[in-house]
Motif scaffolding. Sequence first.
Motif, PDB file in Angstrom:
ATOM      1  N   TYR A 256       0.805  -1.219   0.000  1.00 54.90           N
ATOM      2  CA  TYR A 256       0.000   0.000   0.000  1.00 54.90           C
ATOM      3  C   TYR A 256       0.843   1.277   0.000  1.00 54.90           C
ATOM      4  CZ  TYR A 256      -4.389  -2.489   0.636  1.00 54.90           C
ATOM      5  OH  TYR A 256      -5.498  -3.286   0.446  1.00 54.90           O
ATOM      6  N   GLY A 257       2.126   1.146   0.117  1.00 56.14           N
ATOM      7  CA  GLY A 257       2.933   2.354   0.142  1.00 56.14           C
ATOM      8  C   GLY A 257       4.408   2.052  -0.036  1.00 56.14           C
ATOM      9  N   ILE A 258       5.167   3.109  -0.219  1.00 59.22           N
ATOM     10  CA  ILE A 258       6.618   3.023  -0.307  1.00 59.22           C
ATOM     11  C   ILE A 258       7.199   3.400   1.048  1.00 59.22           C
ATOM     12  CG2 ILE A 258       8.683   3.991  -1.385  1.00 59.22           C
ATOM     13  CD1 ILE A 258       7.011   4.502  -3.888  1.00 59.22           C
ATOM     14  N   ASN A 259       8.049   2.552   1.566  1.00 56.89           N
ATOM     15  CA  ASN A 259       8.758   2.844   2.803  1.00 56.89           C
ATOM     16  C   ASN A 259       9.960   3.712   2.459  1.00 56.89           C
ATOM     17  OD1 ASN A 259      10.052   2.886   5.266  1.00 56.89           O
ATOM     18  ND2 ASN A 259      10.798   0.785   5.115  1.00 56.89           N
ATOM     19  N   ALA A 260       9.873   4.995   2.759  1.00 51.01           N
ATOM     20  CA  ALA A 260      10.938   5.926   2.365  1.00 51.01           C
ATOM     21  C   ALA A 260      12.275   5.521   2.966  1.00 51.01           C
ATOM     22  CB  ALA A 260      10.570   7.346   2.793  1.00 51.01           C
ATOM     23  N   GLY A 261      12.250   4.948   4.160  1.00 53.29           N
ATOM     24  CA  GLY A 261      13.491   4.518   4.784  1.00 53.29           C
ATOM     25  C   GLY A 261      14.155   3.366   4.058  1.00 53.29           C
ATOM     26  N   GLY A 262      13.411   2.673   3.207  1.00 51.71           N
ATOM     27  CA  GLY A 262      13.955   1.554   2.442  1.00 51.71           C
ATOM     28  C   GLY A 262      14.535   1.950   1.108  1.00 51.71           C
ATOM     29  N   LEU A 263      14.494   3.246   0.778  1.00 50.25           N
ATOM     30  CA  LEU A 263      15.084   3.736  -0.468  1.00 50.25           C
ATOM     31  C   LEU A 263      16.559   4.038  -0.215  1.00 50.25           C
ATOM     32  CD1 LEU A 263      12.268   6.188  -1.662  1.00 50.25           C
ATOM     33  CD2 LEU A 263      12.608   3.786  -2.316  1.00 50.25           C
ATOM     34  N   THR A 264      17.425   3.297  -0.877  1.00 52.69           N
ATOM     35  CA  THR A 264      18.860   3.434  -0.628  1.00 52.69           C
ATOM     36  C   THR A 264      19.628   3.527  -1.942  1.00 52.69           C
ATOM     37  OG1 THR A 264      19.106   1.011  -0.605  1.00 52.69           O
ATOM     38  CG2 THR A 264      18.739   2.112   1.519  1.00 52.69           C
ATOM     39  N   GLY A 265      20.836   4.089  -1.843  1.00 47.12           N
ATOM     40  CA  GLY A 265      21.743   4.135  -2.988  1.00 47.12           C
ATOM     41  C   GLY A 265      21.472   5.262  -3.963  1.00 47.12           C
ATOM     42  N   GLY A 266      20.654   6.235  -3.579  1.00 49.40           N
ATOM     43  CA  GLY A 266      20.289   7.318  -4.489  1.00 49.40           C
ATOM     44  C   GLY A 266      21.195   8.532  -4.399  1.00 49.40           C
ATOM     45  N   LYS A 267      20.815   9.571  -5.105  1.00 43.17           N
ATOM     46  CA  LYS A 267      21.589  10.811  -5.113  1.00 43.17           C
ATOM     47  C   LYS A 267      21.519  11.521  -3.768  1.00 43.17           C
ATOM     48  CE  LYS A 267      20.299  11.465  -9.969  1.00 43.17           C
ATOM     49  NZ  LYS A 267      19.516  12.320 -10.906  1.00 43.17           N
ATOM     50  N   VAL A 268      20.354  11.445  -3.112  1.00 44.65           N
ATOM     51  CA  VAL A 268      20.180  12.112  -1.820  1.00 44.65           C
ATOM     52  C   VAL A 268      19.506  11.157  -0.849  1.00 44.65           C
ATOM     53  CG1 VAL A 268      19.994  14.397  -2.884  1.00 44.65           C
ATOM     54  CG2 VAL A 268      17.927  13.078  -2.426  1.00 44.65           C
ATOM     55  N   ASP A 269      19.649  11.442   0.427  1.00 44.20           N
ATOM     56  CA  ASP A 269      18.988  10.635   1.444  1.00 44.20           C
ATOM     57  C   ASP A 269      17.507  10.987   1.476  1.00 44.20           C
ATOM     58  OD1 ASP A 269      18.042  10.096   4.399  1.00 44.20           O
ATOM     59  OD2 ASP A 269      19.901   8.951   4.125  1.00 44.20           O
ATOM     60  N   PRO A 270      16.609   9.995   1.552  1.00 44.86           N
ATOM     61  CA  PRO A 270      15.168  10.293   1.549  1.00 44.86           C
ATOM     62  C   PRO A 270      14.703  11.157   2.726  1.00 44.86           C
ATOM     63  CG  PRO A 270      15.580   7.992   2.098  1.00 44.86           C
ATOM     64  CD  PRO A 270      16.879   8.553   1.609  1.00 44.86           C
ATOM     65  N   SER A 271      15.503  11.212   3.788  1.00 39.22           N
ATOM     66  CA  SER A 271      15.124  12.045   4.937  1.00 39.22           C
ATOM     67  C   SER A 271      15.099  13.528   4.585  1.00 39.22           C
ATOM     68  CB  SER A 271      16.080  11.812   6.108  1.00 39.22           C
ATOM     69  OG  SER A 271      17.411  12.193   5.760  1.00 39.22           O
ATOM     70  N   LEU A 272      15.693  13.869   3.455  1.00 38.56           N
ATOM     71  CA  LEU A 272      15.631  15.257   2.996  1.00 38.56           C
ATOM     72  C   LEU A 272      14.194  15.664   2.697  1.00 38.56           C
ATOM     73  CD1 LEU A 272      17.555  17.650   2.157  1.00 38.56           C
ATOM     74  CD2 LEU A 272      17.323  16.818  -0.185  1.00 38.56           C
ATOM     75  N   TYR A 273      13.345  14.668   2.350  1.00 40.26           N
ATOM     76  CA  TYR A 273      11.969  14.935   1.964  1.00 40.26           C
ATOM     77  C   TYR A 273      10.942  14.324   2.923  1.00 40.26           C
ATOM     78  CZ  TYR A 273      14.430  15.669  -2.475  1.00 40.26           C
ATOM     79  OH  TYR A 273      15.307  16.088  -3.461  1.00 40.26           O
ATOM     80  N   PHE A 274      11.290  13.190   3.542  1.00 37.19           N
ATOM     81  CA  PHE A 274      10.307  12.438   4.324  1.00 37.19           C
ATOM     82  C   PHE A 274      10.904  12.048   5.679  1.00 37.19           C
ATOM     83  CE2 PHE A 274      10.159  11.096  -0.216  1.00 37.19           C
ATOM     84  CZ  PHE A 274       9.029  11.830  -0.581  1.00 37.19           C
ATOM     85  N   MET A 275      10.196  12.433   6.762  1.00 32.94           N
ATOM     86  CA  MET A 275      10.681  12.110   8.077  1.00 32.94           C
ATOM     87  C   MET A 275       9.534  12.157   9.083  1.00 32.94           C
ATOM     88  SD  MET A 275      14.064  13.586  10.067  1.00 32.94           S
ATOM     89  CE  MET A 275      14.416  14.563   8.638  1.00 32.94           C
ATOM     90  N   THR A 276       9.565  11.236  10.050  1.00 35.37           N
ATOM     91  CA  THR A 276       8.578  11.281  11.116  1.00 35.37           C
ATOM     92  C   THR A 276       9.025  12.300  12.165  1.00 35.37           C
ATOM     93  OG1 THR A 276       9.661   9.461  12.279  1.00 35.37           O
ATOM     94  CG2 THR A 276       7.883   8.893  10.757  1.00 35.37           C
TER      95      THR A 276
END
Length: 318
Positions: A256-276
């Motif tokens: 039902y969704g994408i776990n932002a914390g599970g996105l790895t190896g990209g140009k930027v860390d997903p915490s730049l956009y998504f954080m609890t």
Amino acid sequence: MDNKITKKRLSDFLAYDWILMIVCALAAILLWEFVYGIVSVKLTTGQQFKIYYDQGTTSSARVEEFLVGNDVLSYDVLEIDVEQLVSDANVLSTRLSIYEGDIIISDAIERDGAVRAKQLVDTTPIYSLDAMLADAKTYLRGFLKDGITAENAEYDYANLDEQKIRANFITRQDGDNRFRKDEQIEEGVKLECERIEKLIKDVADFERFLESAPDEAFFRYTKFEQTLDGDLPEYYDEQYRGLYESELANRPNARYGINAGGLTGGKVDPSLYFMTSGATSADGSIIMAFNFLEYQPDLQFECISFMTAFVRQCSNFI
């Protein structure tokens, strides 16, 4: 002639002509409303792209900056709106009742025995990722040239009939003030063909992501499980048990969704956009889409463009 304005003359004017002044003011307002109604573009459900940061998450202005700066959404999305929801006055149900919502960033952290993302799946029209992909492919296949039926043929723009794209554009943009003159319509058809061509790439990448990404990149859940585990009256317990058993038989442990914390190896860390709230990483942040396909059949899959753009940015999965 003595035309000098005096207090007496002003008083006499206001005493006898005030009704005329009110009528003139009302007429001016109505005229302005008429002119504005002719020249303005009235947004449809899909033309406003609405992103919610759910209670328990921290909003980021970088999301909108990224969307605009990278032309993530199509020409027909005329407004992007980001709203932070708060637990004391959560207006989500009110917004969704008028089909106002595309993406919600929630969390999968257990608080007081419940997970907010699971609650949203149980109570709001959250799209499963696999169902959204299937519907997007069906949408694109609707533009295939007659006689072309091969699997995944919709992923090649050369297989699409631009006359079908044109006819669909003219039908759905009927009354849109941006496309009144012939030259405006032709420009609109060109933009629409570009929109479809871009959507093909986004949907193809989305399918590749669903096929290749590790399971940690997804939020899985069997709908109604959390509600059924709650303290329900007997009548509702029976009702939800039937609904849950149907989900268990047909869509067990769906994505039902994408776990932002599970996105790895990209140009930027997903915490730049998504954080609890209170966190220092994207762990537990869940990106989900609302299903309003019935009300925005052409622009529903801007949600796929949104998700795919951040998967590309924050991971190396596609």
